[in-house]
Scaffold this motif. Structure first.
Motif, mmCIF file in Angstrom:
data_model
loop_
_atom_site.group_PDB
_atom_site.id
_atom_site.type_symbol
_atom_site.label_atom_id
_atom_site.label_comp_id
_atom_site.label_asym_id
_atom_site.label_seq_id
_atom_site.Cartn_x
_atom_site.Cartn_y
_atom_site.Cartn_z
ATOM 1 N N PRO A 73 103.185 42.266 -3.924
ATOM 2 C CA PRO A 73 103.741 42.711 -5.492
ATOM 3 C C PRO A 73 102.369 43.049 -6.604
ATOM 4 C CG PRO A 73 104.434 40.286 -5.281
ATOM 5 C CD PRO A 73 103.729 40.608 -3.628
ATOM 6 N N GLY A 74 101.623 42.894 -5.883
ATOM 7 C CA GLY A 74 100.298 43.053 -7.351
ATOM 8 C C GLY A 74 99.512 41.888 -6.683
ATOM 9 N N GLY A 75 98.205 41.735 -6.864
ATOM 10 C CA GLY A 75 96.978 41.423 -6.952
ATOM 11 C C GLY A 75 96.533 42.103 -5.627
ATOM 12 N N TYR A 76 95.711 43.301 -6.018
ATOM 13 C CA TYR A 76 95.424 43.726 -4.758
ATOM 14 C C TYR A 76 93.709 43.908 -4.637
ATOM 15 C CZ TYR A 76 99.804 46.382 -5.419
ATOM 16 O OH TYR A 76 101.100 46.853 -6.335
ATOM 17 N N THR A 77 92.747 43.850 -6.026
ATOM 18 C CA THR A 77 91.720 43.159 -6.022
ATOM 19 C C THR A 77 91.206 42.231 -6.316
ATOM 20 O OG1 THR A 77 92.133 43.724 -8.343
ATOM 21 C CG2 THR A 77 91.248 45.584 -6.916
#
Length: 136
Positions: free
Chosen positions: A104-108
């Motif tokens: 859902p997000g937080g790719y880095t």
């Protein structure tokens, strides 16, 4: 006071900031990780995550509705934010975005490396999270 003041200036004018953001985003997407200062990493992190989200949503929605025009539109939006680099957009849509399909997000991720020897600037390693592992 900094009330309602949004964004970072990084001691640069507008054109220089845009060029810096583009260069850092391109290198992060091409190489998967970059070593930079904490302020620059914070500045480019949100930009890269939004680009990956545009690609991911374009792919998912295109598959759900069985309409390739949605994916083409998402590719054009991403290309406009990456200086129309066709090879990078292809890599984004073929390799990077599918890795994060269920995330859902937080790719880095940011790792602190300590101060730089010359000017004592806080250095970090900004990298893309490996998306193929589910549930941590």
């Amino acid at each position: 006071m900094r009330h309602r003041v949004k964004g970072k200036k990084l001691g640069r004018n507008t054109g220089h900031r845009k060029a810096l953001r583009l260069n850092l985003a391109r290198e992060l997407l091409l190489k998967g990780r970059i070593k930079t200062t904490r302020a620059k990493a914070d500045y480019v992190r949100g930009h890269v995550e939004k680009i990956i989200t545009v690609a991911k949503r374009g792919i998912v929605k295109s598959q759900e509705l069985d309409n390739d025009a949605i994916k083409v539109h998402a590719m054009r939006v991403a290309a406009s934010r990456l200086n129309n680099d066709r090879d990078l957009v292809k890599k984004l849509f073929d390799d990077i975005a599918p890795r994060y399909e269920n995330r859902p997000g937080g790719y880095t991720r940011i790792y602190k490396l300590g101060p730089r020897k010359g000017d004592n600037a806080e250095m970090v390693l900004l990298e893309l999270v490996e998306g193929d592992t589910e549930g941590a």
